[in-house]
Design an enzyme around this catalytic site. Structure first.
Site, PDB file in Angstrom:
ATOM      1  N   TYR A 136       0.854  -1.192   0.000  1.00 15.69           N
ATOM      2  CA  TYR A 136       0.000   0.000   0.000  1.00 15.69           C
ATOM      3  C   TYR A 136       0.885   1.236   0.000  1.00 15.69           C
ATOM      4  O   TYR A 136       1.842   1.314   0.773  1.00 15.69           O
ATOM      5  CB  TYR A 136      -0.900  -0.006   1.241  1.00 15.69           C
ATOM      6  CG  TYR A 136      -1.767   1.229   1.381  1.00 15.69           C
ATOM      7  CD1 TYR A 136      -2.821   1.459   0.488  1.00 15.69           C
ATOM      8  CD2 TYR A 136      -1.544   2.154   2.403  1.00 15.69           C
ATOM      9  CE1 TYR A 136      -3.625   2.594   0.621  1.00 15.69           C
ATOM     10  CE2 TYR A 136      -2.349   3.287   2.534  1.00 15.69           C
ATOM     11  CZ  TYR A 136      -3.386   3.510   1.647  1.00 15.69           C
ATOM     12  OH  TYR A 136      -4.177   4.620   1.778  1.00 15.69           O
ATOM     13  N   ASP A 229       9.306   2.588  -0.328  1.00 17.12           N
ATOM     14  CA  ASP A 229       8.288   3.259   0.477  1.00 17.12           C
ATOM     15  C   ASP A 229       8.459   2.811   1.921  1.00 17.12           C
ATOM     16  O   ASP A 229       8.075   1.706   2.298  1.00 17.12           O
ATOM     17  CB  ASP A 229       6.886   2.910  -0.041  1.00 17.12           C
ATOM     18  CG  ASP A 229       5.787   3.607   0.761  1.00 17.12           C
ATOM     19  OD1 ASP A 229       6.122   4.302   1.741  1.00 17.12           O
ATOM     20  OD2 ASP A 229       4.601   3.444   0.411  1.00 17.12           O
ATOM     21  N   LYS A 257       4.470   8.810   8.859  1.00 15.89           N
ATOM     22  CA  LYS A 257       4.263   8.251  10.202  1.00 15.89           C
ATOM     23  C   LYS A 257       5.281   8.744  11.246  1.00 15.89           C
ATOM     24  O   LYS A 257       5.183   9.890  11.658  1.00 15.89           O
ATOM     25  CB  LYS A 257       4.139   6.737  10.090  1.00 15.89           C
ATOM     26  CG  LYS A 257       2.932   6.395   9.173  1.00 15.89           C
ATOM     27  CD  LYS A 257       2.466   4.969   9.159  1.00 15.89           C
ATOM     28  CE  LYS A 257       1.134   4.890   8.420  1.00 15.89           C
ATOM     29  NZ  LYS A 257       1.130   4.193   7.149  1.00 15.89           N
TER      30      LYS A 257
HETATM   31  C1  PLP Z   1       0.474   4.655   5.769  1.00 14.17           C
HETATM   32  C2  PLP Z   1       1.196   4.384   4.519  1.00 14.17           C
HETATM   33  C3  PLP Z   1       1.097   5.240   3.404  1.00 14.17           C
HETATM   34  C4  PLP Z   1       0.112   6.367   3.347  1.00 14.17           C
HETATM   35  O1  PLP Z   1       0.373   7.363   4.286  1.00 14.17           O
HETATM   36  P1  PLP Z   1      -0.814   8.373   4.687  1.00 14.17           P
HETATM   37  O2  PLP Z   1      -0.126   9.331   5.621  1.00 14.17           O
HETATM   38  O3  PLP Z   1      -1.870   7.554   5.332  1.00 14.17           O
HETATM   39  O4  PLP Z   1      -1.266   9.029   3.445  1.00 14.17           O
HETATM   40  C5  PLP Z   1       1.919   5.008   2.315  1.00 14.17           C
HETATM   41  N1  PLP Z   1       2.773   3.977   2.302  1.00 14.17           N
HETATM   42  C6  PLP Z   1       2.885   3.131   3.347  1.00 14.17           C
HETATM   43  C7  PLP Z   1       3.871   2.013   3.267  1.00 14.17           C
HETATM   44  C8  PLP Z   1       2.092   3.295   4.473  1.00 14.17           C
HETATM   45  O5  PLP Z   1       2.182   2.417   5.479  1.00 14.17           O
END
Ligand code: PLP
Length: 418
Positions: A136, A229, A257
């Site tokens: 994701y 990511d 995060k």
């Molecule tokens: C949480 C997450 C996102 C999206 O971040 P948001 O701040 O919710 O837009 C993208 N990539 C990864 C791997 C994530 O865990």
């Protein structure tokens, strides 16, 4: 409360997983948190294994982070002009990664990956990208894609409202399967690969080291930009995220995060020759009214500084995560429940599955009905686990061995009923 909320807010929530649709039951509305615990508006107390979905590695209301936020708020919440604290946070982050030269801050992980992809496409001058099933990367159009007829195909939109024309440039490969990556490169004109090197959105599935190495080599061969990511794994799996664990250098790394210490912050960082394509130095447009705002930057700076000053915490967090997962595993064995797990640093993921999954297809063979029961029963006993079998769990520094033991005792009590 959710019924009342749903009169005004779509589904009563501002992000869908919070509505508990996949586990059933009603979500508690949270009033406050302190350390490892949260309290709902009815006064129930929970041990929190979500920690705002990762950001709060020092738990709720960490003193240093809170003080930094309050100090910043008193000076003004936003100027839309450059501030010193942005430079300080940039320096602190880049100092950790010798292969990343420049950074830009945004307001969410979604923005970070979306911007990183735009930049990678501009740099490679190619439209096709590869993403992996089960990873994701936020909810931007070209990343809301699922596999067409199996992996290694051009993607189809995974949500109405995303034009097919947007997702036809996204090829889907299978996690931990280098052959599927090769097929994608043969099929499309691929200029960019995006991956969670430690996948945290299909529960927790780390990539195999050889797989990531080969991925790096293939990207070199095809001149494709490799994006890691690490919005979730950055500063969570270890201080430097996957870099400490695999030592593999991506061309662009995205953060979110933990980097915001609980405030809305995302970032992407990369090699100079790529990053300098960004406006105002280069032609690739990217902007944000509130990007780098001093309150969010101060929270991030306090958190990252504290992590750098206390690198030993990761060992302690991992020990606690292991204690929890080993305990769950032993209890499951006694009760003849299929159970497998992964732990990396402060992150844990488990599967009611006889096999430890290596990709999304295998994750999907887990018993999600059992997870729903587990979730409901643990919540009633005051243990707040993610309301979906597809999420990673998080340990925070204020969590004690006693907290973990209490969790194991609760699982022992409910294991017969799931
Ligand atoms: C949480 C997450 C996102 C999206 O971040 P948001 O701040 O919710 O837009 C993208 N990539 C990864 C791997 C994530 O865990």
């Amino acid at each position: 409360m959710i019924q009342e909320a749903a009169k005004y807010i779509v589904g009563g929530v501002n992000s869908p997983v919070r509505a508990f649709k996949s586990v059933g039951g009603e979500p508690p509305f949270i009033e406050k948190g302190k350390g490892a615990y949260i309290w709902d508006i009815e006064g129930n107390k929970y041990l929190d294994f979500i920690q705002s979905w990762g950001p709060l590695i020092f738990g709720h209301c960490d003193e240093e982070t809170q003080e930094a936020i309050i100090k910043a708020v008193k000076k003004g919440v936003s100027f839309g002009a450059p501030t010193k604290v942005e430079v300080e946070l940039a320096k602190e982050v880049l100092e950790l990664f010798p292969h990343l030269d420049l950074i830009r801050f945004v307001n969410s992980g979604t923005e970070a990956t979306m911007s990183a992809i735009r930049l990678a496409r501009a740099y490679s001058n190619k439209d096709d990208i590869i993403k992996f099933e089960g990873c994701y990367h936020g909810h931007s159009d070209s990343l809301l894609v699922s596999a067409g007829s199996g992996a290694a195909t051009f993607g189809v939109p995974s949500s109405p409202g995303v034009p097919k024309d947007f997702t036809k440039h996204t090829l889907l490969a299978k996690y931990n399967d280098i052959e599927s990556v090769k097929k994608c490169f043969e099929k499309g004109d691929v200029g960019c690969v995006i991956i969670e090197p430690i996948a945290g959105n299909m529960s927790l599935v780390p990539a195999k080291k050889e797989f990531l190495q080969e991925l790096r080599e293939i990207c070199n061969h095809y001149n494709a930009v490799l994006i890691f990511d690490e919005v979730m794994s950055g500063f969570r799996a270890s201080l430097r995220g996957s870099y400490d664990i695999y030592g593999i250098e991506a061309d662009i790394v995205t953060f979110g995060k933990v980097i915001g210490g609980g405030m809305p912050v995302g970032a992407f960082a990369g090699k100079k020759e790529i990053m300098e394509l960004l406006s105002p130095v280069g032609p690739v447009y990217q902007a944000g009214t509130l990007s780098g705002n001093p309150v969010a930057m101060s929270a991030g700076l306090a958190t990252i500084k504290k992590l750098k000053q206390n690198p030993e915490i990761y060992k302690d967090l991992e020990e606690k995560a292991n204690k929890l997962m080993k305990g769950f595993s032993e209890i499951s064995k006694e009760k003849e429940i299929d159970f497998n797990y992964n732990v990396i640093g402060s992150m844990f993921g488990f599967f009611f599955n006889p096999k430890l999954p290596q990709n999304f297809e295998e994750v999907n063979q887990s018993n999600t009905k059992r997870y729903a029961k587990f979730h409901n029963k643990m919540l009633k006993r005051g243990f707040y686990f993610a309301p979906s079998a597809y999420e990673t769990g998080f340990i925070c520094t204020p969590m004690t061995n006693e907290d973990i033991e209490n969790t194991l005792n609760a699982y022992k009590e409910i294991a017969n009923e799931i």
